[in-house]
Design an enzyme around this catalytic site. Sequence first.
Site, PDB file in Angstrom:
ATOM      1  N   TYR A  55      14.109 -43.503  11.443  1.00 17.73           N
ATOM      2  CA  TYR A  55      12.948 -43.874  12.558  1.00 17.73           C
ATOM      3  C   TYR A  55      12.566 -45.121  12.536  1.00 17.73           C
ATOM      4  CZ  TYR A  55      11.787 -39.244  14.827  1.00 17.73           C
ATOM      5  OH  TYR A  55      11.533 -38.103  15.388  1.00 17.73           O
ATOM      6  N   GLU A  91       4.726 -37.853  13.094  1.00 23.60           N
ATOM      7  CA  GLU A  91       3.392 -37.644  12.758  1.00 23.60           C
ATOM      8  C   GLU A  91       2.538 -38.971  12.251  1.00 23.60           C
ATOM      9  OE1 GLU A  91       5.190 -34.568  13.745  1.00 23.60           O
ATOM     10  OE2 GLU A  91       6.172 -35.177  11.484  1.00 23.60           O
ATOM     11  N   ASN A 109      12.243 -40.253  22.209  1.00 23.22           N
ATOM     12  CA  ASN A 109      12.258 -39.119  21.299  1.00 23.22           C
ATOM     13  C   ASN A 109      11.692 -37.741  21.844  1.00 23.22           C
ATOM     14  OD1 ASN A 109      12.616 -37.952  18.411  1.00 23.22           O
ATOM     15  ND2 ASN A 109      10.341 -37.981  18.652  1.00 23.22           N
ATOM     16  N   GLU A 110      12.319 -36.766  21.859  1.00 24.73           N
ATOM     17  CA  GLU A 110      11.747 -35.472  22.339  1.00 24.73           C
ATOM     18  C   GLU A 110      10.812 -35.898  23.814  1.00 24.73           C
ATOM     19  OE1 GLU A 110       9.655 -34.151  19.009  1.00 24.73           O
ATOM     20  OE2 GLU A 110      11.316 -33.186  18.400  1.00 24.73           O
ATOM     21  N   GLU A 123      17.245 -32.117  13.962  1.00 23.45           N
ATOM     22  CA  GLU A 123      16.046 -32.008  13.277  1.00 23.45           C
ATOM     23  C   GLU A 123      16.098 -30.489  12.804  1.00 23.45           C
ATOM     24  OE1 GLU A 123      12.176 -33.221  14.627  1.00 23.45           O
ATOM     25  OE2 GLU A 123      12.740 -35.142  15.192  1.00 23.45           O
ATOM     26  N   TYR A 181       5.916 -32.667   2.894  1.00 25.38           N
ATOM     27  CA  TYR A 181       6.796 -31.937   3.773  1.00 25.38           C
ATOM     28  C   TYR A 181       7.528 -30.740   3.141  1.00 25.38           C
ATOM     29  CZ  TYR A 181       8.526 -31.717   8.704  1.00 25.38           C
ATOM     30  OH  TYR A 181       8.963 -31.440   9.746  1.00 25.38           O
TER      31      TYR A 181
END
Length: 648
Positions: free
Chosen positions: A76, A122, A180-181, A262, A329
Amino acid sequence: MAAGALWMMLVVGSLCPLVWGDQSFTIDYNRNCFLKDGKCFRYISGSIHYFRIPSSYWKDRLMKMYMTGLNAVQIYVPWNFHEPQPGVYNFRGDHDLEHFLNLTMELGLLVIMRPGPYICAEWDMGGLPAWLLNKKNIALRASDPDYLNAVDSWLSVLLPKLRPRLYNNGGNIISVQVENEYGSFVACDYGYMRHLHAMFRLYLGDDVVLFTTDGNADYFLKCGTLQDLYTTVDFGPGQQSISMPLLMVSKIYLAVPLVNSEYYTGWLDYWGEKHAVTPAGRVSQGLQAILESGASVNMYMFEGGTNFGYWNGADFPKIYKPITTSYDYDAPLTEAGDPTDKLLAIRSVISKFQPVPQGPIPPPTQKFAYGLVSLNKVGDLVDLLDILSPSNPFVTQFPITFEDVKQYFGFMLYRTRLTGDVPDQTPLSSVANGVHDRGYVSVNGTFYGVLERDSLKNVNVSGTEGQWLDVLVENMGRINYGSNLNDFKGLISNLTLGSDLLENWVVYPLNLDGPISQGWPHIMADRRLKMAQTEGRKGPAIYSGTFIITDIGDTYLKLSKWTKGQVWINGFNLGRYWPIRGPQGTLYVPGTILSLSQINNITVLELEGAPEQPVAMFLDRPILNGTYMEKTGGGHVKPEQRRRRRPV
């Protein structure tokens, strides 16, 4: 020489340099595969966020990914990380994207680039710069002219840096994501997506593979995809079927190479909820099923890293849910870049489908438990405004937001005088839940409590006419996902005291990072005097201490019995601590910010109350699953739930 550094020298020296000659990367729709240099190709990739890792550690992390058997990494690019003010760009040091890309090329790793402009991740505001909110009514991720002008300006800077690095141009970037999404966003603005598509083609050319990523359901794909953009999906190992989402995409969008962009190896943590853990066996079994289907895959995350400073985002399913400083994560590489059993399980699966490099995985970085450090109180924050807010404050009848004064992160102090005696405990309350995100309330230096977004809406106070009523407001991170991206900070509506509307505010934007990065308060001559005058008060205050080390390595800072605040070591902003809410109990301290030759200093902004004996402790291992306070109204959103919920 440290063992890890010696290992790196030996391995790097033994690698054959990758020669990038005439090359091409395309899609073969007849054979349903990617074509790399004319041959069918499948990538096995992992996500790594350079902006969450100190640049000194980038090569170490990439080497561990390479040795796991990955042939690609997914990256990203957060717009707000590189353009903190309109037209002001930062691509230096830990922001040096091109240096990071150079390292991927040195190691022979291909790159899947996701430059946004919105990335989620996030990250604060999903990577969009908060200065966009200077236009109060701006429509983000849509065909709003103000938004598009800002996007176009940013892409005109970023995309030309990427074009020479495209695989078809001799580089190692094999594909680039557009937005993105987007199928998860309320706007569903095809004009906006077409505009972005045109901009990406303008700057990157017609040969590069452009793609979209969305959740694995038709209602996500409806608004997230666009003709002439290659479609991928995302999902974790917890769904009933691994292959069906990919087969669905294949059925709807013709026979194309199947990709999960993802595949979730873990999940993020929220303050006040349990530490998220995904078992290694579950992840490796799901990965094997994906690879058996012939699909390409990117594992999100392969290393998460850390939300240093103020960079964490927040979710808003039903209530505001800020994300922890750690972005570990539960990934195959820990927050500190250490290999895990999950990594070894993934490597074993990959070895069944393609060769993995010979030799051991690079070792963990060295960790040290430096022990206890005593801290002393420097002063209450309100007594340090000449240092922390040296410019003239803003005088306003009603409260103004962070964005109104172009203060996008951190803290602002709102002050107003009591216009009459308040002898009895009287509720100070927020109209329409107007504190974004936490307000620390004091009257005449006496701390009364906290106003918290979606949670604590009243604080009882008392005082006498003419005394200052102070509300220190903390920005806990902007929403990064969903329809509430226009997340203004500060007092976004009026406060009332009893039935009286409070007016005539004096607002101080605070700059803590500036003075602290320049050595304050450790160079302050009158520190001892201020300590003596303010010892024992509750409420926002600054503490400091020093320590000497004889070995250097990574460590973890534990602030037992402290409440909540922010920490700096040697001027570097480690991020937020909140041990009483958890689950995170330590802050990751990279060894790269410590010094053997000089005294190290630690500065703490405690917002509510420090322990009677203020000490910090350095450990050689993290605590990520400590005390937590379960919130109501939202609950922990599992990966399969979050990506499958209906658009908001």
